[in-house]
Write an enzyme that holds these catalytic residues in place. Structure first.
Site, PDB file in Angstrom:
ATOM      1  N   LYS A 299      -9.269  -8.957  11.173  1.00 30.20           N
ATOM      2  CA  LYS A 299      -8.808  -8.539  12.615  1.00 30.20           C
ATOM      3  C   LYS A 299      -8.109  -7.132  12.479  1.00 30.20           C
ATOM      4  O   LYS A 299      -7.011  -6.780  11.849  1.00 30.20           O
ATOM      5  CB  LYS A 299      -7.565  -9.583  12.672  1.00 30.20           C
TER       6      LYS A 299
ATOM      7  N   GLU B 183       0.080  -4.097   1.774  1.00 25.96           N
ATOM      8  CA  GLU B 183       0.428  -2.611   1.920  1.00 25.96           C
ATOM      9  C   GLU B 183       1.376  -2.605   3.072  1.00 25.96           C
ATOM     10  O   GLU B 183       1.092  -2.582   4.145  1.00 25.96           O
ATOM     11  CB  GLU B 183      -1.016  -1.978   2.353  1.00 25.96           C
TER      12      GLU B 183
ATOM     13  N   CYS C  64       2.759   5.599   6.654  1.00 27.90           N
ATOM     14  CA  CYS C  64       3.700   4.953   5.943  1.00 27.90           C
ATOM     15  C   CYS C  64       4.348   5.822   4.778  1.00 27.90           C
ATOM     16  O   CYS C  64       5.293   5.407   4.173  1.00 27.90           O
ATOM     17  CB  CYS C  64       2.919   3.595   5.168  1.00 27.90           C
TER      18      CYS C  64
ATOM     19  N   GLU D  31      12.656   2.384   8.743  1.00 30.08           N
ATOM     20  CA  GLU D  31      11.708   3.335   8.859  1.00 30.08           C
ATOM     21  C   GLU D  31      11.492   3.877  10.197  1.00 30.08           C
ATOM     22  O   GLU D  31      11.594   3.135  11.323  1.00 30.08           O
ATOM     23  CB  GLU D  31      10.398   2.383   8.582  1.00 30.08           C
TER      24      GLU D  31
HETATM   25  P1  NAP Z   1       2.276  -4.669  12.332  1.00 26.80           P
HETATM   26  O1  NAP Z   1       3.025  -4.734  13.687  1.00 26.80           O
HETATM   27  O2  NAP Z   1       2.760  -5.321  11.096  1.00 26.80           O
HETATM   28  O3  NAP Z   1       0.728  -4.744  12.439  1.00 26.80           O
HETATM   29  C1  NAP Z   1      -0.213  -4.600  11.721  1.00 26.80           C
HETATM   30  C2  NAP Z   1      -1.236  -5.816  11.727  1.00 26.80           C
HETATM   31  O4  NAP Z   1      -0.856  -7.010  11.801  1.00 26.80           O
HETATM   32  C3  NAP Z   1      -1.905  -5.504  13.139  1.00 26.80           C
HETATM   33  O5  NAP Z   1      -3.262  -5.733  13.185  1.00 26.80           O
HETATM   34  C4  NAP Z   1      -1.149  -6.761  14.145  1.00 26.80           C
HETATM   35  O6  NAP Z   1      -1.719  -6.940  15.097  1.00 26.80           O
HETATM   36  C5  NAP Z   1      -1.128  -7.700  12.966  1.00 26.80           C
HETATM   37  N1  NAP Z   1       0.056  -8.679  13.352  1.00 26.80           N
HETATM   38  C6  NAP Z   1       1.197  -8.509  13.932  1.00 26.80           C
HETATM   39  N2  NAP Z   1       1.715  -9.784  14.074  1.00 26.80           N
HETATM   40  C7  NAP Z   1       1.161 -10.494  13.164  1.00 26.80           C
HETATM   41  C8  NAP Z   1       1.202 -12.120  12.920  1.00 26.80           C
HETATM   42  N3  NAP Z   1       1.882 -12.802  13.150  1.00 26.80           N
HETATM   43  N4  NAP Z   1       0.145 -12.825  12.593  1.00 26.80           N
HETATM   44  C9  NAP Z   1      -1.029 -11.981  12.266  1.00 26.80           C
HETATM   45  N5  NAP Z   1      -0.924 -10.493  12.165  1.00 26.80           N
HETATM   46  C10 NAP Z   1      -0.041 -10.024  12.916  1.00 26.80           C
HETATM   47  O7  NAP Z   1       2.358  -2.835  11.891  1.00 26.80           O
HETATM   48  P2  NAP Z   1       1.915  -1.859  12.765  1.00 26.80           P
HETATM   49  O8  NAP Z   1       2.763  -1.423  13.445  1.00 26.80           O
HETATM   50  O9  NAP Z   1       0.471  -1.692  13.499  1.00 26.80           O
HETATM   51  O10 NAP Z   1       1.821  -0.652  11.635  1.00 26.80           O
HETATM   52  C11 NAP Z   1       2.561   0.100  11.143  1.00 26.80           C
HETATM   53  C12 NAP Z   1       3.375  -0.316  10.086  1.00 26.80           C
HETATM   54  O11 NAP Z   1       2.295  -0.228   8.831  1.00 26.80           O
HETATM   55  C13 NAP Z   1       4.335   0.440   9.200  1.00 26.80           C
HETATM   56  O12 NAP Z   1       5.446  -0.395   8.891  1.00 26.80           O
HETATM   57  C14 NAP Z   1       3.494   1.069   7.991  1.00 26.80           C
HETATM   58  O13 NAP Z   1       4.499   1.881   7.173  1.00 26.80           O
HETATM   59  C15 NAP Z   1       2.642   0.258   7.520  1.00 26.80           C
HETATM   60  N6  NAP Z   1       1.427   0.816   6.847  1.00 26.80           N
HETATM   61  C16 NAP Z   1       1.658   0.685   5.620  1.00 26.80           C
HETATM   62  C17 NAP Z   1       0.509   1.437   4.942  1.00 26.80           C
HETATM   63  C18 NAP Z   1       0.396   1.275   3.550  1.00 26.80           C
HETATM   64  O14 NAP Z   1      -0.924   1.386   2.985  1.00 26.80           O
HETATM   65  N7  NAP Z   1       1.296   0.622   2.804  1.00 26.80           N
HETATM   66  C19 NAP Z   1      -0.582   1.714   5.618  1.00 26.80           C
HETATM   67  C20 NAP Z   1      -0.481   1.953   6.920  1.00 26.80           C
HETATM   68  C21 NAP Z   1       0.691   1.324   7.741  1.00 26.80           C
HETATM   69  P3  NAP Z   1      -1.399  -6.464  16.622  1.00 26.80           P
HETATM   70  O15 NAP Z   1      -1.945  -4.993  16.455  1.00 26.80           O
HETATM   71  O16 NAP Z   1      -2.056  -7.206  17.521  1.00 26.80           O
HETATM   72  O17 NAP Z   1      -0.021  -6.412  16.672  1.00 26.80           O
END
Ligand code: NAP
Length: 473
Positions: free
Chosen positions: A166, A242, A276, A377
């Protein structure tokens, strides 16, 4: 959606928007929990045959996918700029980085070695093999919409796993293009499945609770990662997480402050600050603060903010209005608590910026622990500078966070470099280096930044079970 080798939709769709203009690019299929169940069933059916193919066969398909991704580099990068917003040059770099994982794991697939262990009994032999864990459910974010997918798919496929993905709701078009390239590369039906959705929660629930899923791999925020790991725990599924970061960037008094400021500016404003590993707390020794800040401000002043498709754009839009509101809130909180807004500090909405989610690249000085930006963050183009006096205190200050993903250190002194490397509680440390990432190197965090690693050999182990054979002879 792409399930069991077929593209489809049941008529429900959601719009994908260009964050630079606010315009709709395209509508894509809106999957439900039932589609996730169908996709998992397809992956479960495909697993026995795929996991028994030779590593050489899987490697050849991954090599072909690598070649196709490079042949389609421009098209994929343009799609990324359209739906995610980053400047086209950065998008081209990301496609290259994403393709690197396909090639690296194509090579590594052939090196999933076992071991033979001597037994204390003369009539016994031990053999250890590594086998694919089974069906993998993957969830990815929007900020790196190509590489975050291949960083999971390439090792999973190399290991012999089948996958249901997804992707982020904001960037499904890149995911769809990657899947069509993998299909063209010869991946059999059911081995990879894609569910695009505007409603992630029910799909996450299915992924974490379905008996056929053996492994959850997630990249995204710490809050969502914690929620998914909690859901998966009673089912004893393997998880890789991650998650978010809050990177310190330390400039010691012996470092060249101009060189350090150039590095800090590049990595802070990378992807409009939406990475990130972007520094969130920039600790600069008080002796170096003036040349450091003036270099950063001068460099930021040269950054053109605009549509990523325009030549010369260095800073694209933020992904959505929620992200814009977060920048405004963090800057006004810091300013109210005494921070110095050296440049930027506001949204841009006039002229070419109308309709998009633009925020002026911002430098804040005199940040203190009382300000939200010190703990939370940022994920946007706001650099937070903290002057420090005592070299001995700065590592403790840097470690004073629940996160543990990336950290950066600028120094010319070998002992300071080595002590910082060993004492910082972060998974990735750049020493005079702002890009400590590669398909060949393990990427991941400690503490609230996650579990497990992606890339490198470690990234392949995440998709392998260890099996012991005891043979009486
Ligand atoms: P996010 O809101 O956690 O969303 C990530 C993914 O999870 C999206 O596909 C999102 O879908 C999905 N999601 C959200 N709520 C969910 C739930 N209840 N059940 C299942 N899936 C769910 O994060 P983001 O805003 O997209 O990304 C930014 C974050 O990612 C930052 O905190 C960044 O630091 C972190 N990040 C970490 C790394 C690493 O390698 N450590 C790399 C890149 C990013 P939707 O898009 O539909 O909301």
């Amino acid at each position: 959606m792409f399930i069991d080798g077929k593209w489809g939709s049941d008529g429900k769709s959601f719009d994908v928007t260009n964050p630079a203009t606010g315009e709709t690019i395209e509508a894509v299929a809106d999957a439900s929990a039932d589609h996730a169940v169908q996709a998992i069933a397809a992956a479960e059916r495909a697993f026995p045959d795929w996991s028994r193919t030779t590593a050489y066969h899987r490697a050849a398909i991954l090599q072909k996918a690598h070649q196709l991704m490079l042949e389609n580099k421009q098209q994929l990068a343009e799609l990324m700029t359209l739906e995610q917003g980053k400047p086209l040059r950065a998008a081209l770099n990301e496609v290259q980085y994403g393709a690197d994982f396909l090639q690296w794991y194509a090579e590594e697939a052939k090196r999933i070695y076992g071991t033979s262990i001597p037994s204390a009994r003369a009539d016994q032999r031990f053999m250890v093999q590594h086998q694919a864990v089974g069906v993998v459910a993957a969830i990815t974010p929007w900020n790196y919409p190509v590489s975050m997918i291949t960083r999971k798919l390439a090792p999973a496929l190399a290991a012999g796993c089948t996958v249901v993905l997804k992707p982020a709701e904001d960037t499904p078009l890149c995911a769809m293009k990657i899947f069509s390239l993998l299909q063209e590369a010869g991946i059999p039906d059911g081995v990879i499945n894609l569910v695009t959705s505007s409603n992630p929660e029910p799909i996450g629930d299915v992924f974490c609770t379905h008996a056929a899923v053996r492994k959850i791999t997630f990249t995204g925020s710490t809050a969502v990662g914690r929620h998914l790991a909690t859901l998966a725990a009673p089912h004893l599924k393997r998880v890789s997480m991650e998650l978010g970061g809050h990177a310190p960037f330390i400039v010691y008094p012996d470092a060249d402050p101009v060189h350090a400021a150039k590095g800090a500016t590049l990595v802070k404003f990378l992807n409009t600050g939406q990475a990130c590993i972007c520094p969130n707390r920039i600790y600069v020794h008080r002796d170096s603060i003036d040349p450091f800040v003036s270099t950063m401000v001068e460099r930021v002043g040269r950054m053109q903010v605009g549509n990523g498709m325009d030549a010369g754009t260095a800073i694209g839009p933020l992904i959505n209005s929620k992200a814009l509101e977060k920048m405004e809130r963090q800057v006004s909180d810091a300013s109210a608590k005494g921070a110095d807004v050296v440049c930027g500090g506001r949204s841009l909405s006039d002229g070419d910026h109308a309709g998009g989610c633009f925020f002026a690249p911002t430098v804040l000085n005199s940040i203190t622990p009382a300000m939200d930006i010190y703990r939370e963050e940022t994920f946007g183009p706001v650099a937070a500078i903290i002057p420090f006096d005592d070299k001995d205190d700065v590592l403790a200050m840097a470690n004073d966070t629940s996160y543990g993903l990336a950290a950066y250190v600028y120094t010319r002194d070998l002992t300071t470099a080595m002590q910082s490397f060993e004492r910082l509680q972060f998974g990735i440390i750049g020493i005079n280096d702002i890009n400590p990432t590669s398909a060949a190197a393990p990427f991941g965090g400690m503490k609230d930044s996650g579990l497990g690693r992606e890339g490198a050999r470690e990234g392949l182990q995440e998709y392998l079970e260890t099996k012991l054979g005891g043979f009486s002879v």
